[in-house]
Design a protein around this motif. Structure first.
Motif, PDB file in Angstrom:
ATOM      1  N   LEU A 151      16.522   6.329  12.074  1.00 27.12           N
ATOM      2  CA  LEU A 151      16.905   7.024  13.300  1.00 27.12           C
ATOM      3  C   LEU A 151      15.721   7.349  14.198  1.00 27.12           C
ATOM      4  O   LEU A 151      15.866   7.451  15.414  1.00 27.12           O
ATOM      5  N   GLY A 152      14.556   7.540  13.607  1.00 28.75           N
ATOM      6  CA  GLY A 152      13.380   7.895  14.396  1.00 28.75           C
ATOM      7  C   GLY A 152      12.175   8.069  13.510  1.00 28.75           C
ATOM      8  O   GLY A 152      12.293   8.209  12.279  1.00 28.75           O
ATOM      9  N   PRO A 153      10.973   8.072  14.086  1.00 27.48           N
ATOM     10  CA  PRO A 153       9.737   8.166  13.293  1.00 27.48           C
ATOM     11  C   PRO A 153       9.581   9.539  12.660  1.00 27.48           C
ATOM     12  O   PRO A 153      10.116  10.538  13.144  1.00 27.48           O
ATOM     13  N   TYR A 154       8.814   9.592  11.571  1.00 26.88           N
ATOM     14  CA  TYR A 154       8.511  10.842  10.888  1.00 26.88           C
ATOM     15  C   TYR A 154       7.121  11.319  11.295  1.00 26.88           C
ATOM     16  O   TYR A 154       6.161  10.540  11.306  1.00 26.88           O
ATOM     17  N   ALA A 155       7.023  12.594  11.611  1.00 27.09           N
ATOM     18  CA  ALA A 155       5.704  13.176  11.855  1.00 27.09           C
ATOM     19  C   ALA A 155       5.038  13.528  10.531  1.00 27.09           C
ATOM     20  O   ALA A 155       3.828  13.384  10.362  1.00 27.09           O
ATOM     21  N   ASP A 156       5.845  13.987   9.595  1.00 24.19           N
ATOM     22  CA  ASP A 156       5.303  14.395   8.298  1.00 24.19           C
ATOM     23  C   ASP A 156       6.430  14.343   7.277  1.00 24.19           C
ATOM     24  O   ASP A 156       7.575  14.696   7.572  1.00 24.19           O
ATOM     25  N   VAL A 157       6.131  13.905   6.066  1.00 21.87           N
ATOM     26  CA  VAL A 157       7.126  13.837   4.995  1.00 21.87           C
ATOM     27  C   VAL A 157       6.667  14.738   3.864  1.00 21.87           C
ATOM     28  O   VAL A 157       5.658  14.467   3.213  1.00 21.87           O
ATOM     29  N   PRO A 158       7.376  15.835   3.611  1.00 17.22           N
ATOM     30  CA  PRO A 158       6.961  16.739   2.528  1.00 17.22           C
ATOM     31  C   PRO A 158       7.173  16.102   1.159  1.00 17.22           C
ATOM     32  O   PRO A 158       8.096  15.312   0.959  1.00 17.22           O
ATOM     33  N   VAL A 159       6.301  16.454   0.236  1.00 15.90           N
ATOM     34  CA  VAL A 159       6.380  15.942  -1.130  1.00 15.90           C
ATOM     35  C   VAL A 159       6.480  17.125  -2.082  1.00 15.90           C
ATOM     36  O   VAL A 159       5.700  18.082  -1.994  1.00 15.90           O
ATOM     37  N   THR A 160       7.451  17.054  -2.989  1.00 13.82           N
ATOM     38  CA  THR A 160       7.649  18.100  -3.995  1.00 13.82           C
ATOM     39  C   THR A 160       7.179  17.582  -5.348  1.00 13.82           C
ATOM     40  O   THR A 160       7.478  16.448  -5.730  1.00 13.82           O
ATOM     41  N   GLU A 161       6.430  18.422  -6.063  1.00 12.08           N
ATOM     42  CA  GLU A 161       5.937  18.026  -7.378  1.00 12.08           C
ATOM     43  C   GLU A 161       6.499  18.941  -8.446  1.00 12.08           C
ATOM     44  O   GLU A 161       6.488  20.170  -8.303  1.00 12.08           O
ATOM     45  N   VAL A 162       7.005  18.342  -9.526  1.00 14.94           N
ATOM     46  CA  VAL A 162       7.499  19.117 -10.667  1.00 14.94           C
ATOM     47  C   VAL A 162       6.839  18.588 -11.930  1.00 14.94           C
ATOM     48  O   VAL A 162       6.524  17.392 -12.037  1.00 14.94           O
ATOM     49  N   THR A 163       6.609  19.487 -12.872  1.00 15.81           N
ATOM     50  CA  THR A 163       6.045  19.099 -14.162  1.00 15.81           C
ATOM     51  C   THR A 163       7.179  18.955 -15.162  1.00 15.81           C
ATOM     52  O   THR A 163       8.065  19.813 -15.247  1.00 15.81           O
ATOM     53  N   LEU A 164       7.161  17.868 -15.907  1.00 18.06           N
ATOM     54  CA  LEU A 164       8.215  17.590 -16.875  1.00 18.06           C
ATOM     55  C   LEU A 164       7.690  17.797 -18.291  1.00 18.06           C
ATOM     56  O   LEU A 164       6.502  17.631 -18.561  1.00 18.06           O
ATOM     57  N   HIS A 165       8.603  18.165 -19.172  1.00 14.02           N
ATOM     58  CA  HIS A 165       8.265  18.426 -20.571  1.00 14.02           C
ATOM     59  C   HIS A 165       9.180  17.594 -21.468  1.00 14.02           C
ATOM     60  O   HIS A 165      10.251  17.135 -21.031  1.00 14.02           O
ATOM     61  N   PRO A 166       8.787  17.393 -22.720  1.00 10.82           N
ATOM     62  CA  PRO A 166       9.640  16.630 -23.635  1.00 10.82           C
ATOM     63  C   PRO A 166      11.056  17.204 -23.688  1.00 10.82           C
ATOM     64  O   PRO A 166      11.254  18.424 -23.776  1.00 10.82           O
ATOM     65  N   THR A 176       0.846  -1.202   0.000  1.00  9.31           N
ATOM     66  CA  THR A 176       0.000   0.000   0.000  1.00  9.31           C
ATOM     67  C   THR A 176       0.876   1.245   0.000  1.00  9.31           C
ATOM     68  O   THR A 176       2.019   1.217   0.453  1.00  9.31           O
ATOM     69  N   GLY A 177       0.339   2.323  -0.524  1.00 13.11           N
ATOM     70  CA  GLY A 177       1.055   3.591  -0.491  1.00 13.11           C
ATOM     71  C   GLY A 177       2.177   3.703  -1.494  1.00 13.11           C
ATOM     72  O   GLY A 177       2.962   4.660  -1.429  1.00 13.11           O
ATOM     73  N   LEU A 178       2.263   2.785  -2.438  1.00 11.53           N
ATOM     74  CA  LEU A 178       3.358   2.817  -3.401  1.00 11.53           C
ATOM     75  C   LEU A 178       3.315   4.059  -4.292  1.00 11.53           C
ATOM     76  O   LEU A 178       4.345   4.528  -4.764  1.00 11.53           O
ATOM     77  N   ALA A 179       2.125   4.583  -4.525  1.00  8.79           N
ATOM     78  CA  ALA A 179       1.998   5.757  -5.382  1.00  8.79           C
ATOM     79  C   ALA A 179       2.185   7.060  -4.612  1.00  8.79           C
ATOM     80  O   ALA A 179       2.180   8.136  -5.219  1.00  8.79           O
ATOM     81  N   GLU A 180       2.352   6.965  -3.294  1.00 11.73           N
ATOM     82  CA  GLU A 180       2.502   8.160  -2.454  1.00 11.73           C
ATOM     83  C   GLU A 180       3.906   8.192  -1.859  1.00 11.73           C
ATOM     84  O   GLU A 180       4.227   7.416  -0.954  1.00 11.73           O
TER      85      GLU A 180
END
Length: 382
Positions: free
Chosen positions: A296-311, A224-228
């Protein structure tokens, strides 16, 4: 005197005088060794090549080939060069002793023989030779085991690159030792998504290889969560924390959506991916917010960065062994050199780009070996 030598060991006695040979045989027979005899240099070389004795007691002054020449030939032959040689001679000149040692002899005993001295020196050098063989055998066994570990580790890597419409991929993987801690992997997901994981376990060799294998197992066992990206890094980190005590893993996990042409990225203490914009003809690091190293320790939150790609755009994921390569002047290859090489690639073929980067790193480092593993993944958008 108590014998300390195994009966399987053999000693070659070389002297053109029968009386000297009798004295030596009488002196050494108490050791329980197999005693071989040669009365000239030619015979000594033949016996040494066939019998491979554990020690050679070699007279210097002999007709035909003298002891110095015999020693030189023994040390020039790979099959006999490791056999220790003790010179026996009535010569007591320092120059002769030095010459003998320079030719590869391990010791020098002057005539007339003192039995206890001969026995002591023979015992010493047989023991050293025996220990040397044991160490070499252990090294050979260890090298074989490490080669097995190295192959097993490489078996954990993807057998082939995924075929994704609109993308071209290439990878480079190199360990600084037999086994390492760098890891890359891919997974094709529903909806045509492509997941990319690149990770780096702390250290090198066996401990890092274990962490690398654990990371691989966690990634491939996750359902589960593979796409996130945030959920995936959290899952791996949570499970590494359960078993890890003294190590850590850095990682980047990214998911590409070909329908939207977006790449969503999560980073855990890993070098940032590099994006080459075709429209700008320039490359730069993708400014991702990062969480702590995994394990090393648990994560409270993991930020995700999104970029748009072009040819024409391309992405480079890599481990720090690439930028942390040093040359003879202790200069670091560094991110700027990598950015420049990635920007100025002569082709849009990912295989060619990777080869150019690897060649440039090798040229920069010269004869300085890599002291860290290196992994790179390049994705080119068509």
């Amino acid at each position: 005197m108590t014998a300390t030598i195994k009966i399987t060991e053999s000693i070659l006695l070389v002297d053109d005088q029968p009386v000297n040979l009798q004295v030596l045989m009488h002196t050494l027979e108490r050791l329980g060794c197999k005693l071989l005899v040669a009365k000239n240099g030619e015979t000594a070389l033949t016996i040494a090549q066939k019998a491979r004795p554990d020690l050679i007691l070699l007279d210097i002054m002999m007709p035909g080939i003298d002891g110095f020449e015999v020693c030189r030939r023994l040390k020039a032959d790979p099959s006999t060069q490791k056999i220790p040689v003790i010179f026996l001679s009535a010569l007591d000149d320092t120059g002769d002793k030095v010459r003998g040692l320079q030719l590869g002899a391990v010791d020098y005993v002057a005539k007339p023989f003192q039995p206890e001295e001969v026995i002591a020196r023979v015992n010493t050098h047989l023991t050293i030779h025996r220990l040397s063989r044991e160490v070499q055998q252990q090294r050979d066994e260890l090298e074989h085991e490490l080669q097995v570990v190295s192959q097993l580790q490489r078996n954990l890597l993807p057998e082939r690159l995924p075929q994704v419409p609109g993308l071209r991929l290439a990878v480079h993987y190199e360990t600084s030792r037999y086994a390492g801690g760098d890891y890359y992997d891919f997974m094709t997901l529903p909806g045509g998504l492509l997941a990319v994981l690149i990770a780096d376990a702390e250290g090198h060799s066996a401990p890092a290889a274990v962490m690398m294998a654990m990371t691989c197992a966690l990634f491939r066992s996750c359902s589960t969560g593979l796409a996130e990206p945030d959920r995936m890094l959290s899952f791996i980190n949570e499970n590494l924390c359960k078993v890890n005590r003294d190590s850590f893993v850095t990682a980047v996990y990214a998911v590409y959506d070909p329908a939207r042409r977006t790449l969503r990225i999560a980073c855990a203490g890993h070098p940032l991916p590099i994006l080459y914009r075709f429209s700008e003809k320039a490359a730069a690091e993708i400014p991702c917010d990062s969480v702590l190293l995994m394990g090393l320790g648990p994560y409270a939150d993991v930020p995700v960065t999104e970029v748009t790609l072009h040819p024409g755009d391309r992405i480079l994921f890599y481990t720090d062994g690439v930028t942390d390569r040093f040359n003879a002047s202790q200069e670091r290859y560094g991110t700027n050199r990598l950015l420049g090489q990635f920007s100025n690639a002569a082709s849009d073929d990912p295989e060619v780009i990777l080869k150019e980067i690897v060649d440039d790193i090798s040229k920069f480092a010269g004869d300085c070996p890599a002291d860290d593993d290196q992994a790179m993944v390049i994705i080119v958008v068509d």
